[in-house]
Design a protein around this motif. Structure first.
Motif, PDB file in Angstrom:
ATOM      1  N   THR A  87      34.978  43.031  45.819  1.00 26.29           N
ATOM      2  CA  THR A  87      35.748  41.829  46.170  1.00 26.29           C
ATOM      3  C   THR A  87      36.924  42.181  47.068  1.00 26.29           C
ATOM      4  OG1 THR A  87      35.106  40.798  44.062  1.00 26.29           O
ATOM      5  CG2 THR A  87      36.998  39.861  45.223  1.00 26.29           C
ATOM      6  N   TRP A  88      37.626  43.264  46.722  1.00 28.60           N
ATOM      7  CA  TRP A  88      38.777  43.692  47.528  1.00 28.60           C
ATOM      8  C   TRP A  88      38.314  44.109  48.925  1.00 28.60           C
ATOM      9  CZ3 TRP A  88      40.462  47.727  50.408  1.00 28.60           C
ATOM     10  CH2 TRP A  88      41.825  47.764  50.721  1.00 28.60           C
ATOM     11  N   ALA A  89      37.211  44.839  49.004  1.00 30.34           N
ATOM     12  CA  ALA A  89      36.727  45.315  50.302  1.00 30.34           C
ATOM     13  C   ALA A  89      36.358  44.149  51.206  1.00 30.34           C
ATOM     14  CB  ALA A  89      35.532  46.242  50.101  1.00 30.34           C
ATOM     15  N   ARG A  90      35.720  43.153  50.661  1.00 32.72           N
ATOM     16  CA  ARG A  90      35.351  41.986  51.467  1.00 32.72           C
ATOM     17  C   ARG A  90      36.577  41.289  52.052  1.00 32.72           C
ATOM     18  NH1 ARG A  90      30.361  38.421  49.039  1.00 32.72           N
ATOM     19  NH2 ARG A  90      28.720  39.624  50.076  1.00 32.72           N
ATOM     20  N   ALA A  91      37.639  41.237  51.266  1.00 27.39           N
ATOM     21  CA  ALA A  91      38.833  40.511  51.704  1.00 27.39           C
ATOM     22  C   ALA A  91      39.744  41.339  52.590  1.00 27.39           C
ATOM     23  CB  ALA A  91      39.614  40.021  50.488  1.00 27.39           C
ATOM     24  N   ASN A  92      39.715  42.667  52.440  1.00 28.69           N
ATOM     25  CA  ASN A  92      40.729  43.499  53.087  1.00 28.69           C
ATOM     26  C   ASN A  92      40.193  44.571  54.026  1.00 28.69           C
ATOM     27  OD1 ASN A  92      43.383  42.732  51.524  1.00 28.69           O
ATOM     28  ND2 ASN A  92      41.781  42.915  49.967  1.00 28.69           N
ATOM     29  N   ALA A  93      38.902  44.806  54.009  1.00 30.51           N
ATOM     30  CA  ALA A  93      38.328  45.857  54.858  1.00 30.51           C
ATOM     31  C   ALA A  93      37.070  45.316  55.533  1.00 30.51           C
ATOM     32  CB  ALA A  93      38.018  47.101  54.035  1.00 30.51           C
ATOM     33  N   PRO A  94      37.229  44.453  56.543  1.00 27.99           N
ATOM     34  CA  PRO A  94      36.077  43.793  57.156  1.00 27.99           C
ATOM     35  C   PRO A  94      35.074  44.745  57.783  1.00 27.99           C
ATOM     36  CG  PRO A  94      38.075  43.445  58.460  1.00 27.99           C
ATOM     37  CD  PRO A  94      38.509  44.032  57.159  1.00 27.99           C
ATOM     38  N   GLN A  95      35.516  45.974  58.076  1.00 27.82           N
ATOM     39  CA  GLN A  95      34.594  46.942  58.673  1.00 27.82           C
ATOM     40  C   GLN A  95      33.705  47.605  57.629  1.00 27.82           C
ATOM     41  OE1 GLN A  95      37.635  47.599  57.796  1.00 27.82           O
ATOM     42  NE2 GLN A  95      37.615  49.611  56.826  1.00 27.82           N
TER      43      GLN A  95
END
Length: 207
Positions: A87-95
């Motif tokens: 969830t965090w990656a989707r919101a904060n690390a678009p790459q």
């Protein structure tokens, strides 16, 4: 896929019952918090990192990492931490194409963890890959594609079981095999008891 397209998620949401409760990753090992050793191992292997932990995040502020709590109620085990990372990656690390999870109480995990997990993915970036060593699975150490996030929400909501392997079996999956460390040591040795902590202080992997 390369490590630059990955987020490293350190799972530190355990209850630490055998250590008397509290945060195992904050215990001192070789003069530093155990979490410092975990961060040092993971940082060269991924693009960015976060910490999955519940409660007041201020206790981790000295480590300079974002803290993501479990997104589901109750103590749902490591899969809740995986979902927090996704969830965090989707919101904060678009790459990011996926995340790699490691345990916050396992300071000696392999320095080539991410490389071997990605190699085991083969040509399918939607493959979940878990670590294996000494004939045992280590399901807290794995690669999780962002594509599995929705099904993980459904799986945890169903609540029939929260076993990691039960979820993994719903998806394309593979294992990455790791050899023993120095003198046959377990590369995924985790610290559960005061005796384990004393043994870790003597480990060659610290040197």
């Amino acid at each position: 896929m390369t490590s630059h397209a990955l987020v490293g998620c350190i799972l530190a949401g355990g209850l630490a019952r055998r250590m008397g409760g509290g945060d195992k990753p904050l215990l001192t090992l070789d003069g530093l918090p155990m979490l410092s050793h975990v961060i040092a191992r993971l940082a060269p292997q991924v693009e960015t990192m976060l910490l999955n932990a519940n409660g007041d995040p201020a206790r981790f502020q000295d480590f300079g990492l974002p803290v993501a709590p479990d997104p589901v109620e109750g103590f749902a085990g490591p899969l809740a931490g995986v979902l927090a990372g996704l969830t965090w990656a989707r919101a904060n690390a678009p790459q990011a194409e996926g995340i790699v999870t490691v345990a916050g109480d396992t300071p000696f995990f392999p320095r080539d963890l991410v490389a071997k997990l990605l190699e085991a993915c083969g040509d399918n970036p939607d493959t979940i890959v878990l670590a294996r060593a000494g004939g045992h699975m280590h399901p807290v150490f794995g690669y999780w594609p962002l594509s599995c996030a929705e099904d993980l929400v459904a799986f945890l909501t169903e609540g029939t079981t929260r076993k990691v392997l039960a979820f993994v079996d719903r998806h394309p999956n593979a294992t990455a095999k790791f050899d023993a460390g120095a003198n046959g040591s377990d590369p995924f040795f985790n610290i559960n008891t005061p005796e384990d902590l004393r043994a870790a202080e003597q480990a060659e992997a610290l040197r």
